[in-house]
Design a protein around this motif. Structure first.
Motif, PDB file in Angstrom:
ATOM      1  N   LEU A  57     -10.935  41.666 -69.466  1.00  0.00           N
ATOM      2  CA  LEU A  57     -11.279  40.827 -68.315  1.00  0.00           C
ATOM      3  C   LEU A  57     -12.773  40.854 -68.020  1.00  0.00           C
ATOM      4  O   LEU A  57     -13.373  39.830 -67.666  1.00  0.00           O
ATOM      5  CB  LEU A  57     -10.481  41.277 -67.085  1.00  0.00           C
ATOM      6  CG  LEU A  57     -10.694  40.457 -65.805  1.00  0.00           C
ATOM      7  CD1 LEU A  57     -10.385  38.992 -66.026  1.00  0.00           C
ATOM      8  CD2 LEU A  57      -9.852  41.030 -64.671  1.00  0.00           C
ATOM      9  N   GLU A  95     -15.134  37.539 -67.812  1.00  0.00           N
ATOM     10  CA  GLU A  95     -15.938  37.183 -66.639  1.00  0.00           C
ATOM     11  C   GLU A  95     -17.407  37.014 -67.013  1.00  0.00           C
ATOM     12  O   GLU A  95     -18.090  36.105 -66.524  1.00  0.00           O
ATOM     13  CB  GLU A  95     -15.782  38.257 -65.562  1.00  0.00           C
ATOM     14  CG  GLU A  95     -14.445  38.223 -64.863  1.00  0.00           C
ATOM     15  CD  GLU A  95     -14.401  39.147 -63.655  1.00  0.00           C
ATOM     16  OE1 GLU A  95     -14.587  38.673 -62.524  1.00  0.00           O
ATOM     17  OE2 GLU A  95     -14.181  40.363 -63.861  1.00  0.00           O
ATOM     18  N   ARG A 127      -1.922  36.148 -65.543  1.00  0.00           N
ATOM     19  CA  ARG A 127      -2.451  36.994 -64.471  1.00  0.00           C
ATOM     20  C   ARG A 127      -3.970  36.868 -64.377  1.00  0.00           C
ATOM     21  O   ARG A 127      -4.547  37.008 -63.295  1.00  0.00           O
ATOM     22  CB  ARG A 127      -2.026  38.448 -64.669  1.00  0.00           C
ATOM     23  CG  ARG A 127      -2.535  39.101 -65.931  1.00  0.00           C
ATOM     24  CD  ARG A 127      -1.916  40.482 -66.136  1.00  0.00           C
ATOM     25  NE  ARG A 127      -2.485  41.185 -67.282  1.00  0.00           N
ATOM     26  CZ  ARG A 127      -2.089  40.993 -68.532  1.00  0.00           C
ATOM     27  NH1 ARG A 127      -1.128  40.131 -68.781  1.00  0.00           N
ATOM     28  NH2 ARG A 127      -2.649  41.676 -69.527  1.00  0.00           N
ATOM     29  N   TYR A 128      -4.646  36.591 -65.495  1.00  0.00           N
ATOM     30  CA  TYR A 128      -6.089  36.375 -65.467  1.00  0.00           C
ATOM     31  C   TYR A 128      -6.415  35.021 -64.865  1.00  0.00           C
ATOM     32  O   TYR A 128      -7.418  34.859 -64.172  1.00  0.00           O
ATOM     33  CB  TYR A 128      -6.677  36.466 -66.875  1.00  0.00           C
ATOM     34  CG  TYR A 128      -6.748  37.875 -67.435  1.00  0.00           C
ATOM     35  CD1 TYR A 128      -6.209  38.964 -66.741  1.00  0.00           C
ATOM     36  CD2 TYR A 128      -7.336  38.124 -68.669  1.00  0.00           C
ATOM     37  CE1 TYR A 128      -6.267  40.240 -67.260  1.00  0.00           C
ATOM     38  CE2 TYR A 128      -7.409  39.410 -69.195  1.00  0.00           C
ATOM     39  CZ  TYR A 128      -6.872  40.456 -68.490  1.00  0.00           C
ATOM     40  OH  TYR A 128      -6.935  41.724 -69.003  1.00  0.00           O
ATOM     41  N   GLN A 170      -4.698  33.620 -62.567  1.00  0.00           N
ATOM     42  CA  GLN A 170      -4.528  33.831 -61.119  1.00  0.00           C
ATOM     43  C   GLN A 170      -5.774  34.504 -60.534  1.00  0.00           C
ATOM     44  O   GLN A 170      -6.308  34.054 -59.512  1.00  0.00           O
ATOM     45  CB  GLN A 170      -3.300  34.710 -60.880  1.00  0.00           C
ATOM     46  CG  GLN A 170      -1.998  34.079 -61.286  1.00  0.00           C
ATOM     47  CD  GLN A 170      -1.156  33.668 -60.094  1.00  0.00           C
ATOM     48  OE1 GLN A 170      -1.119  34.347 -59.078  1.00  0.00           O
ATOM     49  NE2 GLN A 170      -0.480  32.549 -60.215  1.00  0.00           N
ATOM     50  N   TYR A 171      -6.210  35.557 -61.174  1.00  0.00           N
ATOM     51  CA  TYR A 171      -7.362  36.306 -60.670  1.00  0.00           C
ATOM     52  C   TYR A 171      -8.638  35.463 -60.688  1.00  0.00           C
ATOM     53  O   TYR A 171      -9.368  35.384 -59.693  1.00  0.00           O
ATOM     54  CB  TYR A 171      -7.554  37.581 -61.491  1.00  0.00           C
ATOM     55  CG  TYR A 171      -8.862  38.289 -61.231  1.00  0.00           C
ATOM     56  CD1 TYR A 171      -9.026  39.076 -60.091  1.00  0.00           C
ATOM     57  CD2 TYR A 171      -9.948  38.148 -62.103  1.00  0.00           C
ATOM     58  CE1 TYR A 171     -10.237  39.709 -59.832  1.00  0.00           C
ATOM     59  CE2 TYR A 171     -11.155  38.782 -61.858  1.00  0.00           C
ATOM     60  CZ  TYR A 171     -11.291  39.555 -60.719  1.00  0.00           C
ATOM     61  OH  TYR A 171     -12.508  40.172 -60.463  1.00  0.00           O
ATOM     62  N   TYR A 199      -8.473  32.537 -58.296  1.00  0.00           N
ATOM     63  CA  TYR A 199      -8.629  33.032 -56.921  1.00  0.00           C
ATOM     64  C   TYR A 199     -10.104  33.232 -56.583  1.00  0.00           C
ATOM     65  O   TYR A 199     -10.528  33.044 -55.441  1.00  0.00           O
ATOM     66  CB  TYR A 199      -7.864  34.351 -56.788  1.00  0.00           C
ATOM     67  CG  TYR A 199      -7.880  34.968 -55.406  1.00  0.00           C
ATOM     68  CD1 TYR A 199      -7.024  34.496 -54.411  1.00  0.00           C
ATOM     69  CD2 TYR A 199      -8.725  36.036 -55.105  1.00  0.00           C
ATOM     70  CE1 TYR A 199      -7.033  35.067 -53.147  1.00  0.00           C
ATOM     71  CE2 TYR A 199      -8.732  36.616 -53.852  1.00  0.00           C
ATOM     72  CZ  TYR A 199      -7.890  36.128 -52.874  1.00  0.00           C
ATOM     73  OH  TYR A 199      -7.898  36.694 -51.622  1.00  0.00           O
ATOM     74  N   ASN A 200     -10.897  33.572 -57.598  1.00  0.00           N
ATOM     75  CA  ASN A 200     -12.331  33.802 -57.396  1.00  0.00           C
ATOM     76  C   ASN A 200     -13.191  32.598 -57.797  1.00  0.00           C
ATOM     77  O   ASN A 200     -14.407  32.732 -57.966  1.00  0.00           O
ATOM     78  CB  ASN A 200     -12.765  35.044 -58.185  1.00  0.00           C
ATOM     79  CG  ASN A 200     -12.240  36.330 -57.567  1.00  0.00           C
ATOM     80  OD1 ASN A 200     -12.740  36.805 -56.555  1.00  0.00           O
ATOM     81  ND2 ASN A 200     -11.199  36.894 -58.166  1.00  0.00           N
ATOM     82  N   PRO A 245      -2.884  38.291 -57.818  1.00  0.00           N
ATOM     83  CA  PRO A 245      -3.933  39.046 -58.528  1.00  0.00           C
ATOM     84  C   PRO A 245      -4.070  40.494 -58.083  1.00  0.00           C
ATOM     85  O   PRO A 245      -4.266  41.394 -58.901  1.00  0.00           O
ATOM     86  CB  PRO A 245      -5.203  38.249 -58.211  1.00  0.00           C
ATOM     87  CG  PRO A 245      -4.726  36.859 -57.972  1.00  0.00           C
ATOM     88  CD  PRO A 245      -3.395  37.008 -57.298  1.00  0.00           C
ATOM     89  N   GLN A 246      -3.932  40.743 -56.763  1.00  0.00           N
ATOM     90  CA  GLN A 246      -4.133  42.102 -56.248  1.00  0.00           C
ATOM     91  C   GLN A 246      -3.038  43.068 -56.693  1.00  0.00           C
ATOM     92  O   GLN A 246      -3.205  44.289 -56.621  1.00  0.00           O
ATOM     93  CB  GLN A 246      -4.195  42.081 -54.709  1.00  0.00           C
ATOM     94  CG  GLN A 246      -5.324  41.253 -54.142  1.00  0.00           C
ATOM     95  CD  GLN A 246      -4.873  39.835 -53.826  1.00  0.00           C
ATOM     96  OE1 GLN A 246      -4.070  39.253 -54.560  1.00  0.00           O
ATOM     97  NE2 GLN A 246      -5.386  39.270 -52.734  1.00  0.00           N
ATOM     98  N   GLN A 261      -2.108  43.725 -59.596  1.00  0.00           N
ATOM     99  CA  GLN A 261      -2.518  44.475 -60.782  1.00  0.00           C
ATOM    100  C   GLN A 261      -3.032  45.856 -60.402  1.00  0.00           C
ATOM    101  O   GLN A 261      -2.729  46.854 -61.062  1.00  0.00           O
ATOM    102  CB  GLN A 261      -3.601  43.712 -61.548  1.00  0.00           C
ATOM    103  CG  GLN A 261      -3.964  44.302 -62.903  1.00  0.00           C
ATOM    104  CD  GLN A 261      -2.833  44.213 -63.917  1.00  0.00           C
ATOM    105  OE1 GLN A 261      -2.256  43.147 -64.107  1.00  0.00           O
ATOM    106  NE2 GLN A 261      -2.512  45.327 -64.561  1.00  0.00           N
TER     107      GLN A 261
END
Length: 443
Positions: free
Chosen positions: A90, A94, A111-112, A114-115, A118-119, A400-401, A403
């Motif tokens: 990850l 990023e 899941r990535y 989502q994360y 979200y950002n 995301p949280q 994880q």
């Protein structure tokens, strides 16, 4: 008597030869110019880079490149798709996203998506794929959506099934079609142990990622949830979740391999291959692993929904770098639309090549709803059994949280519960207390 050919015929012959030669040169020149022109156009194409989660030289990388090549062969845009190595790091992803132009398209675990969504680190694809949502299972599509914005398009994935050894079940007198509930599964495990030298089922108990997704399938199946629909509050502290964990630990644990408390999914596959257990919960690789090892026995699959469980799913999604110019974005969207077409989805089932076995093996499943009727599943009928898991999936990381909750408290806590070092009640309370703090941003 001698005959002389009139001189005018010689002259006519020479003129014809000259004309024909001239035409041939002209045609060759035109063909050569046309070829050079096409080559020049090809060379002028810019590159759109697709980062996958495997090495491009690996069996899976080569399989993906074949699909990409089939697109490039018909691609009329000014961009050619090139595939580059990747992984699921990850931090690296990023960093690449922040560099703006290093990578254009990404293959990412849900899941990535989502994360990163979200950002606000991915391209919003909502308007570009408004008509494609109906092609996919609703729950699967939602995994690429964050706050009503689409950041990931489902491409390929896996779902879990109850895989069984036909030989052992036949020897034990178990009819797999009769296993339509968890109680029937327990009874089948008991019958296997009474009539063969094998254990009933392979379970995971180690402090490992696998214990999380494995147990979650039971929690969802028993009517429990991890978080509320808004993803703002932990909801696992319930009688449903407690009953699910008790069943997994006690009812099924009684028929698991002796070392299950310290085993991950890897060890479970080993036991299944060695015919020391009759059942395992795995993805399609649980079957191909047997094929790669000489097919010592026949395998079958029971969809988890048939016994009241929700299958864990792992869709890989297609996402875009957020700063693409309009021309690049248009070309990238066209490419994604090809990847989710029936033709490209069927190509996923061509599988990856194994030099060791000189054969191709599917490694993931296509994820369109209408793919179930495809001719590809006539070749692999057992794999169609996994597809039903996409309709009512168990989501290992619902927000995301989660994880962080999973890594710091959930997986370690489940392991302690299985070892009788922590009560189920205390575990559920800790996840609620610590989880709510993380969801509220207090940790």
């Amino acid at each position: 008597m001698s005959y002389k050919t009139p001189i005018w015929k010689y002259i006519l012959f020479i003129v014809l030869i000259t004309l024909l030669s001239s035409c041939g040169i002209q045609n060759n020149t035109k063909t050569s110019l046309k070829s050079e022109e096409q080559s020049s156009l090809q060379e002028k194409k810019e590159s759109l880079t697709l980062r996958i989660t495997w090495k491009t030289y690996s069996g899976r990388g080569v399989a993906i490149r074949k699909i990409v090549d089939s697109y490039n062969a018909i691609n009329q845009t000014n961009y050619e798709i090139s595939v580059i190595d990747g992984d699921e790091d990850l931090e690296s992803i990023e960093s690449l996203l922040e560099s703006n132009d290093a990578v254009d398209l990404y293959v990412l675990p849900y899941r990535y998506v989502q994360y990163l969504g979200y950002n606000n680190k991915l391209q919003d694809l909502t308007s570009s794929f408004a008509n494609e949502e109906s092609l996919f299972y609703e729950k699967l599509w939602e995994l690429g959506v964050v706050e009503q914005k689409v950041y990931g398009i489902p491409w390929l994935g896996h779902s879990m099934g109850l895989i069984y050894n036909k030989n052992l079940l036949r020897k034990a007198g178990v009819e797999p079609s009769n296993i339509n509930s968890l109680d029937k599964l327990v009874a089948a495990c008991k019958q296997v142990e009474e009539n063969t030298d094998a254990h009933g089922i392979g379970l995971v108990g180690a402090e490992h990622n696998d214990i999380s997704w494995m147990v979650n399938q039971f929690i969802y199946g028993f009517g429990g949830t991890l978080v509320n629909s808004q993803g703002m509050k932990v909801t696992i502290n319930s009688s449903n979740a407690k009953a699910a964990i008790e069943f997994y630990k006690n009812d099924l644990g009684a028929y698991a391999q002796d070392t299950w408390l310290i085993d991950s999914g890897v060890e479970v596959m080993d036991y299944f291959r060695e015919q020391q257990i009759a059942f395992e919960i795995q993805g399609l690789w649980g079957i191909t692993d047997i094929w790669k090892n000489g097919r010592p026995f026949e395998t079958g699959v029971i969809p988890l929904e048939n016994i009241g469980l929700y299958a864990e799913v792992g869709p890989m999604m297609l996402a875009l770098q957020p700063h693409l110019n309009e021309e690049k974005k248009t070309a990238a969207i066209q490419f994604i639309q090809y990847l989710i077409s029936i033709k490209a989805q069927e190509m996923i089932m061509d599988g990856e090549y194994s030099p060791e076995h000189d054969a191709y093996y599917p490694f993931r499943l296509p994820v369109r709803k209408d793919i179930t009727d495809s001719i590809v599943f006539e070749k692999y009928p057992e794999f169609s059994m996994f597809l039903t898991g996409f309709s009512e999936p168990s989501i290992d990381v619902p927000v995301p949280q989660w994880q962080l909750i999973k890594d710091e408290y959930y997986a370690p806590g489940l392991h302690l519960v299985m070892e009788n070092k922590m009560s189920i009640d205390d575990f559920l309370q800790e996840i609620q207390d610590q989880g709510d703090k993380i969801l509220m941003g207090e940790k």
